[in-house]
Each structure stands twice: as structure tokens, then as C-alpha cells.
Design a protein around this motif. Structure first.
Motif, short mmCIF file in Angstrom:
data_model
loop_
_atom_site.label_atom_id
_atom_site.label_comp_id
_atom_site.label_asym_id
_atom_site.label_seq_id
_atom_site.Cartn_x
_atom_site.Cartn_y
_atom_site.Cartn_z
N SER A 231 -4.83 0.25 1.48
CA SER A 231 -3.56 0.06 2.19
C SER A 231 -2.50 0.89 1.48
N HIS A 232 -1.74 1.63 2.26
CA HIS A 232 -0.64 2.38 1.64
C HIS A 232 0.33 1.40 0.99
N ILE A 233 0.64 0.33 1.73
CA ILE A 233 1.47 -0.77 1.21
C ILE A 233 0.69 -2.04 1.51
N THR A 234 0.34 -2.80 0.47
CA THR A 234 -0.50 -3.97 0.75
C THR A 234 0.32 -5.06 1.42
N TYR A 235 -0.31 -5.75 2.37
CA TYR A 235 0.42 -6.81 3.07
C TYR A 235 0.53 -8.05 2.21
N LYS A 236 -0.30 -8.14 1.17
CA LYS A 236 -0.32 -9.36 0.37
C LYS A 236 0.84 -9.42 -0.62
N THR A 237 1.09 -8.29 -1.29
CA THR A 237 2.15 -8.30 -2.31
C THR A 237 3.27 -7.31 -2.01
N GLY A 238 3.04 -6.37 -1.07
CA GLY A 238 4.06 -5.37 -0.76
C GLY A 238 4.08 -4.21 -1.74
N THR A 239 3.04 -4.08 -2.55
CA THR A 239 2.98 -2.96 -3.50
C THR A 239 2.67 -1.66 -2.76
N ARG A 240 3.41 -0.60 -3.10
CA ARG A 240 3.12 0.71 -2.53
C ARG A 240 2.10 1.41 -3.43
N LEU A 241 0.96 1.77 -2.86
CA LEU A 241 -0.06 2.44 -3.66
C LEU A 241 0.22 3.94 -3.74
N PRO A 242 -0.23 4.59 -4.81
CA PRO A 242 0.00 6.04 -4.95
C PRO A 242 -0.93 6.82 -4.02
N ALA A 243 -0.55 6.92 -2.77
CA ALA A 243 -1.45 7.46 -1.74
C ALA A 243 -1.86 8.91 -2.03
N ARG A 244 -0.90 9.70 -2.46
CA ARG A 244 -1.19 11.13 -2.69
C ARG A 244 -2.23 11.28 -3.80
N GLU A 245 -2.04 10.54 -4.87
CA GLU A 245 -2.95 10.63 -6.02
C GLU A 245 -4.35 10.12 -5.63
N LEU A 246 -4.40 9.05 -4.86
CA LEU A 246 -5.70 8.51 -4.47
C LEU A 246 -6.43 9.46 -3.52
N CYS A 247 -5.67 10.12 -2.64
CA CYS A 247 -6.31 11.08 -1.72
C CYS A 247 -6.78 12.31 -2.48
N THR A 248 -6.04 12.69 -3.52
CA THR A 248 -6.48 13.83 -4.35
C THR A 248 -7.78 13.47 -5.04
N LEU A 249 -7.84 12.25 -5.57
CA LEU A 249 -9.08 11.79 -6.22
C LEU A 249 -10.25 11.86 -5.23
N ALA A 250 -10.00 11.39 -4.02
CA ALA A 250 -11.06 11.40 -3.00
C ALA A 250 -11.53 12.84 -2.74
#
Ligand SMILES: Cc1ncc(COP(=O)(O)O)c(C=O)c1O
Length: 480
Positions: A231-250
Motif C-alpha cells: 500500500s502506498h499509504i496503509t489504511y491501518k495506520t496511515g503510514t506513507r511507504l517509500p514507494a519510489r525506493e521500493l519500486c527501485t528495489l523491485a
């Protein structure tokens, strides 16, 4: 006279302004402020608040971003018709469509009723909403052949997950805080084809850096891993994940990246090419405030290593002159996904209008305001509760969103207290929030609970001050 010209002529009798809009790019980019009267309403009274919201000094700057122009935001807030007797703070579940967009939606529906078929003809023989997708592409940092309107986030995720070519024993890494909208199609893959779905633990209580998320995923990548989903932003806690970094890793590991973006569009600025994801499924109705049953779906269709993908719920496949199989890059894949049989075209058009309205207000301004209010709320709660209580997402700009999760009680595993608090906040003080439940760690068997409070562009600091006071008073009563 062509059917198209004819339909435009006839429709002038009912709603001429709408017929002008349909063949073009929705409303003009500058149209909504005028239509909605924002400019003329400058200085108008702010939204009505429940009595509990005593006005406070609003002149102090917000701790996150600059939200100085209260008059500007009051005018924006006046564009919404939310019940003035409540403060609606559950946008994470459902947004509220602005008055101007309701008007245009209604006009599109009138036109569709007046011209049941030619309304579709107005959009061109392809029915592919080309101008609308072009406008969305410009707003979300991608090409027109990479973006289309879906029915909601769940529908977008379903389209992606079931369109990919997973085999038995392939592994998909997900976070331990995913929504059922992603989990359901993933579990079908698991139970039907033997695909392995592996949960990766992301930080909940001690979130400090993007590296924590990246390392969690990196440590779980194996030869069998084919994709990551988060999740880019989790619905459970509202944390924004580092989407760019995770996609680079992928990308570095040749993995497909799938982003559940339910809380992205309309809350934060998005540039899909910059993010580098392969797929992103967002909502049109939550933070973007389009009509219900709409979503925004991105599929990367340029560059290297395009994932093998079948547009299985597109109704153009059978009628293609040449079978296109799972060819990527060579054709407008988003067009083929846009057309899934008869749909609510009026809702799609109105969603693009809502997107145009957000552009006009300024997506950068909206992000700063919405996340700024979230930060203001966190600081206020910390102050009021004297540091007591638990926050499940840190007040750090990198992770900031319009979703705040907080539990004031010592026992964060007590569901009854949180449910009572949500209930009393609504009934006694007029604040509508929700609670979420989640595991702090992978393998936990006891859930933690949090209040989840959404702050959006139709809120202000006075309402947040009122919420903090109400929450504290009810908490004191409950704790005796
Ligand atoms: C993270 C997440 N994903 C997916 C969904 C489903 O969204 P939709 O209602 O747009 O299908 C939600 C809904 O709240 C969500 O929070």
C-alpha cells in the motif's frame, strides 16, 4: 448532419453547457473555480461547526508546510455540502463530492438520459474516453496509454492481479498491513494456482527511515519471488511507504511492483513515471472526491521489462482485428481496459472534472494542507495527552499523510474501549472517525487497535482543536 453534430444540436435544448464539455477535456482547467464560485466567495463565512468547536487563534503557522491562507481554504471548504452538524473525518473510507462536481455529474446524467446512445457517440467511436485519459495522464505523470478509469481500487487491484501471469510456487511479497481489496485476489491466486503469498513485516511503532521498509522487502527476496505488492499509504495506520525506493528495489531484482494506491489520488501528488511502479490502483471517490464507483488505474506501458499482462476483463479483446495476446507497449493497453461493456460514463466524466478541480486548486497545495493538518493533529494530541497514548505512524514529513492513527488507552489491544470512543465521538460531539485493527508484528495473534482520523481539504484547524478536546474529555470520563 452527423449523429455527433445532431446530438450536440439537440442537446442544446436541455443542457447546452454539458455538450460543450463532453467532446473536450472535461471542464476547462480554469472552469471550476468560476463554476464553484470560489473567486466570488472570497471572504465568505467558514463551514458551520458543531458547538464544541470553540474558535481558537488561527494565526500561528502550522508545524508542517505552509497553510497560511485561511481565506483561500475557507473558500475551498465552501465547495462541499457535507452535513454541517457533523465533522466528517472518514475520507479514508469514502470521500464527499464537491457541489460543482455533483452539478456536472447530474448534467452528464441528464444528457445520457436525453441521448441514451449518442451521448456515448460524443465520446468518439472508440468509447475510450481519450481526451479524459489524456488529461489524467498529464496530471499523474504518465502516458495516455498507461492510465484509465476503473470502478474503484478493489476493481483496479483485481484487474492487475488476475491479469498477471503467475505460476505455481511463484512468490509475491506483501506487507503485513494490506487491505482485503488486494488480499482477496491474492488469496484466489494462492488457493487456485498455488502461488505463495508471503507477508513482510513493516515497522509500525518505530518508523524512522525509508531504509527500514526497503530492507524488510530486500531480506525476503528469494529466487522464487516474482512480485512485490504494498500500500502506498496503509489504511491501518496511515503510514506513507517509500514507494519510489521500493519500486527501485523491485526493478533491481527484476520483480513486478504493484501499488495499492487507495489513498493516493487526491491526497498527495503522484507521478507514476517518477515512482517507477509497474501498476498502481487508486480510488476516484475517496480523497479525489469523484462520484462513487470510480477509480484511477495505472499500468506501465513503456520502457524495459514490461510484465506479461492479459487484459482479461476488457471487452475489446474478442473483437480485436488481430489477437493481441499479452503484447505490451505496442498498443494502448489502457484503452482496452477502459472499455468493459456498458459503464457509468457520467461518473467517469465527473471524476475527471474532480481531478481538474484539484489541479486548479493545486495538488501541491492540497498535499501540504492535508498532511499539514495531520501533523497539526498529532502535535495537538501529544500536547493534550501529555505524551500519553500511542501513535502508529510518526510525525515525520517523509511518512506524513492525511490519515492519523492514535490510541489514547494504556492497553492498545482493548477493542471495546476504542469502539466506544468512536461511537461516543460521533454521538456526543459530532466527529465521525473510524477505528482500525492490525498486528504490530508478523505472527502476532493479538490485534492492536487505533482511532483513524482523516484530515482533508474541507477541514480546518478549529475542527481539529475541537476533535482533540472532545476526544480528551470522553477519554477522561471513560478512564474515571
Ligand atoms: C488500502 C486500501 N486498499 C483498497 C481499498 C478498497 O478501496 P475501494 O473502496 O476504492 O475499492 C481500501 C478501502 O478503504 C483501502 O484502504
Amino acid at each position: 448532419m452527423s449523429p455527433l453534430e445532431n446530438s450536440r444540436n439537440e442537446s442544446k435544448h436541455v443542457c447546452a453547457d454539458v455538450t460543450k464539455q463532453v467532446p473536450n477535456k472535461g471542464m476547462s482547467r480554469r472552469g471550476f473555480f468560476k463554476l464553484a464560485g470560489i473567486a466570488v466567495a472570497a471572504g465568505a463565512a467558514s463551514v458551520s461547526l458543531p458547538k464544541i468547536c470553540a474558535a481558537k487563534d488561527l494565526s500561528s503557522p502550522l508545524p508542517y508546510g505552509s497553510i497560511a491562507d485561511d481565506k483561500f481554504w475557507r473558500n475551498v471548504q465552501n465547495q462541499f455540502s457535507i452535513d454541517p452538524n457533523v465533522v466528517y473525518m472518514n475520507i479514508g473510507t469514502t470521500g464527499s463530492t464537491p457541489k460543482a462536481i455533483l452539478e456536472s455529474y447530474s448534467k452528464y446524467n441528464e444528457l445520457a438520459a436525453y441521448h441514451p446512445r449518442t451521448f456515448e457517440a460524443e465520446l468518439g467511436a472508440t468509447l475510450g474516453l481519450p481526451a479524459q485519459r489524456e488529461a489524467l495522464a498529464a496530471q499523474f505523470g504518465c502516458n495516455m496509454d498507461e492510465i484509465c478509469l476503473s470502478h474503484n481500487t478493489t476493481d483496479g487491484l483485481d484487474t492487475i492481479i488476475n491479469g498477471l501471469d503467475f505460476q505455481r510456487k511463484d512468490e509475491i511479497l506483501i506487507t503485513h498491513h494490506e487491505h482485503i481489496g488486494a488480499l482477496s485476489p491474492l488469496h484466489v491466486l494462492r488457493d487456485r494456482y498455488g502461488v505463495i503469498i508471503k507477508e513482510v513485516e513493516i515497522p509500525v511503532l518505530k518508523t524512522e527511515s525509508a531504509d527500514q521498509f526497503v530492507e524488510s522487502f530486500r531480506n525476503n527476496i528469494s529466487k522464487k519471488t516474482k512480485a512485490i505488492l504494498f500500500s502506498h499509504i496503509t489504511y491501518k495506520t496511515g503510514t506513507r511507504l517509500p514507494a519510489r525506493e521500493l519500486c527501485t528495489l523491485a526493478r533491481e531484482h527484476g520483480l513486478i511492483s504493484i501499488v495499492d494506491g487507495a489513498h493516493g489520488p487526491g491526497m498527495i501528488q503522484l507521478d507514476f513515471h517518477d515512482m517507477g511502479c509497474d501498476f498502481y490502483a487508486g480510488a476516484g471517490h475517496k480523497w479525489q472526491c469523484g462520484p462513487g464507483g470510480t477509480g484511477i488505474l495505472y499500468l506501465r506501458n513503456q520502457g524495459e521489462n514490461l510484465p506479461k499482462f492479459w487484459t482479461q476483463n476488457a471487452s475489446t479483446y474478442t473483437f480485436a482485428v488481430e489477437p493481441y495476446g499479452n503484447k505490451r507497449g505496442a498498443f494502448d493497453i489502457a484503452y482496452s481496459l477502459q472499455y468493459r461493456g456498458q459503464g457509468n460514463i457520467a461518473a467517469f466524466l465527473a471524476t475527471v472534472d474532480a481531478c481538474n478541480m484539484w489541479e486548479e486548486i493545486g495538488r501541491d497545495k492540497i498535499e501540504e494542507y492535508v498532511c499539514g493538518l495531520g501533523s497539526y493533529l498529532k502535535k495537538g494530541l501529544k500536547e493534550k495527552f501529555g505524551g500519553a497514548g500511542t501513535f502508529f505512524a510518526p510525525d515525520i514529513p517523509e511518512f506524513a499523510t492525511g490519515l492519523t492513527s492514535f490510541n489514547p488507552f494504556d492497553d492498545i489491544h482493548d477493542s471495546t474501549k476504542i469502539m466506544t470512543l468512536v461511537d461516543r465521538l460521533a454521538k456526543e460531539a459530532g466527529y465521525q472517525v473510524r477505528y482500525t485493527d492490525f498486528y504490530l508484528h508478523v505472527g502476532d495473534i493479538v490485534r492492536a487497535y487505533a482511532l483513524r482520523i482523516s484530515t482533508h481539504l474541507f477541514h480546518n484547524r478549529t475542527q481539529i482543536d475541537g476533535l482533540i478536546d472532545a476526544l480528551y474529555n470522553i477519554y477522561l470520563e471513560m478512564e474515571g
